[in-house]
Design an enzyme around this catalytic site. Structure first.
Site, PDB file in Angstrom:
ATOM      1  N   ASP A 205       0.652  -1.659  -0.430  1.00  0.00           N
ATOM      2  CA  ASP A 205       0.099   0.060   0.204  1.00  0.00           C
ATOM      3  C   ASP A 205       1.021   1.582   0.354  1.00  0.00           C
ATOM      4  OD1 ASP A 205      -2.507   0.790   0.007  1.00  0.00           O
ATOM      5  OD2 ASP A 205      -1.798   2.044   1.898  1.00  0.00           O
ATOM      6  N   GLU A 256       1.904  -0.720  -4.745  1.00  0.00           N
ATOM      7  CA  GLU A 256       0.971   0.918  -5.749  1.00  0.00           C
ATOM      8  C   GLU A 256       1.866   1.258  -5.394  1.00  0.00           C
ATOM      9  OE1 GLU A 256      -2.834   2.948  -4.323  1.00  0.00           O
ATOM     10  OE2 GLU A 256      -1.590   2.475  -2.492  1.00  0.00           O
TER      11      GLU A 256
END
Ligand code: NOJ
Length: 523
Positions: A205, A256
């Site tokens: 993330d 990401e």
């Protein structure tokens, strides 16, 4: 001679499961891990290679689980650790790989480290695992710098004792200080915890946010960002790669990272770093021939330069579903045609593709959720000026003619976000019965894709109309018409698959209808 290893991930199709909205096994209106396990056959029938699960860890859910309170357990509302073990085993039995989400930039404000930091005095060791700073101005009433949260509003919150702490996202998501050795050790141990349990990979993330420019200088227009894509972040991923490489069979990592310049993004996937990075430049491109051609060329070239696979993605849990995004002002049927064409283009490209649950059903964004149902902190932090991301997170319709459309047991009538009336034709059950449904198109595309020889690049065919994209990859020619009129197409070979209602091996009048795509077999 040893055969060089080729990672399974290089051309994998990976299906994103937003756990809270996939399938509800216990009727509480919230999807859960046993629900995912019970529906794995949908993924094998679709023909994907792996699934990526959004965070399912204990969390106060201030940001849908991206506010993690304990990275080594399962939130009780979503199941237990044993359910995760069962899910991994059931996926592996079916030949599906499992990727979990690791959230290293921040934790929940309920994480023991942050609670200890709040309980400790300003300047204490417990605060050094985060970014605590005194404020500016005579009484420290101004935030320490001018950084803004990605979720609207300031990136700093002040405690009663006067210290401020940094959160690039919601107030409940304090950023960790990655200069601190305990933070690095802790995440190394978290990675091993999940890899030891048998997961095949991790999705990282906001991978580009972990390092901050020393001194936390103000953001200055035109200067490099002090918090996004700071060069020292790469040291973390070379360490993580060593951890991943300790495991057999192979484990992979996908970043990401909203890093739009392809050459900067490629740094994350150099040989000693991560395996893949999401290609958000492709996701954000307009429905326009030259724009796609440019982004496809730039992506393939940048990734080839570091010998990494290109990835492709059109939808995820953070953006407007591509049916509604690419066709926002269009009537819903035309928007669906365009979304299906975009999908066929994506799945023809060499590299790895990410699908987001529900796109295989052609689900639209739900724009008209009632304000009181919305849970995305973006909605509240922007005072409703930004609708946020709940509209792409509405629970999946599986069967039946009314909510919850098989999302939960028939005794349950609700779901954590309300599903619209009128989704009866979009359910998995109804689409399975229709060979021309969006679900059938995805399944056929994935089946054909598996038969294609591996490829790295594509060769463009010249087209007289800039709105038409035509490219060859080994085994296949893909032609896409992004324009709004039918365009003549000059290809030899049978039409194997079409995004529109086309039937038969040849195009009518040799023309490809507007907003559609075809796959043509090698002649
Ligand atoms: C990116 C995730 O995809 C998004 O859902 C989340 O809100 C932010 N990172 C913060 O963790």
């Amino acid at each position: 001679m040893a055969i060089p290893h080729r990672s399974w991930s290089r051309d994998a199709v990976i299906y994103q499961v937003y756990v809270r909205s996939f399938a509800d096994s216990d009727g509480d209106g919230l999807g859960d891990l046993p629900g995912v396990t019970a529906r794995l056959d949908h993924l094998t029938a679709l023909g994907v290679d792996a699934l990526w699960l959004n965070p399912f860890y204990p969390s106060p859910m201030a940001d849908g689980g991206y506010d993690v309170a304990d990275h080594r357990d399962v939130d009780p509302s979503l199941g237990r650790l044993a359910d995760m073990d069962a899910l991994i085993a059931a996926a592996h039995e079916r030949g599906l790989r499992v990727i979990v989400d690791i959230v290293p930039n921040h934790v929940s404000d309920q994480h023991p480290w942050f609670r200890a930091a709040v309980a400790a005095a300003p300047g204490s060791g417990a605060r050094q695992r985060f970014w605590f700073r005194p404020g500016r101005g005579p009484d420290g009433a101004e935030p320490p710098n001018n950084w803004l949260s990605a979720f609207h509003g300031p990136a700093w919150t002040r405690l009663a004792d006067g210290d401020w702490y940094l959160h690039l996202f919601a107030t409940q998501q304090p950023d960790l200080n990655w200069d601190h050795p305990q933070v690095r050790n802790e995440y190394g141990s978290i990675l091993r915890f999940w890899l030891d349990r048998g997961v095949d990979g991790i999705r990282i993330d906001v991978a580009h946010a972990l390092m901050k420019e020393p001194g936390l200088p103000d953001v200055v227009d035109g200067a490099p960002s002090p918090m996004w894509d700071v060069d020292t972040v790469h040291d973390i991923y070379t360490q993580w790669r060593e951890i991943l490489d300790d495991y057999r069979p192979e484990r992979i990592a996908v970043a990401e990272a909203w890093v739009i310049l392809p050459q900067r993004l490629a740094k994350y996937v150099r040989s000693r770093e991560l395996h893949q990075a999401f290609n958000f430049r492709f996701l954000t491109a307009d429905w326009n021939g030259p724009a796609y051609r440019e982004v496809i060329d730039a992506s393939v070239a940048a990734m080839a330069a570091v010998n990494a696979p290109t990835t492709w993605v059109l939808s995820n849990h953070d953006v407007i579903r591509h049916r509604s995004r690419l066709g926002r002002d269009l009537d819903p049927a035309l928007a669906l045609r365009r979304a299906r064409a975009a999908t066929l283009m994506m799945l023809a490209l060499p590299g790895s593709a990410y699908l987001y649950q529900g796109e295989e059903l052609g689900l639209p964004e739900v724009f008209d959720l009632p304000a009181e149902a919305r849970q995305d902190p973006v909605f509240a932090r922007s005072h409703g000026t930004d609708l946020g991301r709940d509209g792409c997170r509405v629970p999946l319709p599986w069967s039946g003619t009314q909510a919850p459309y098989g999302f939960g047991p028939s005794s349950s009538t609700r779901s954590w976000l309300p599903q619209p009336a009128g989704w009866a034709d979009l359910t998995v059950q109804s689409q399975l019965a229709d060979p021309h449904s969006t679900l059938s198109m995805y399944a056929t595309a994935l089946r054909l894709r598996k038969t294609l020889p591996t490829a790295v690049g594509i060769t463009w065919r010249s087209a007289t109309d800039a709105a038409v994209l035509a490219f060859d990859r080994p085994g296949l020619t893909c032609v896409v018409n992004t324009g709004d009129v039918a365009a003549p197409v000059d290809v030899v070979g049978d039409v194997l698959l079409a995004s529109g209602p086309h039937v038969g091996p040849a195009l009518a009048d040799g023309k490809l209808p507007a907003d559609s795509a075809i796959w043509v077999g090698a002649a």
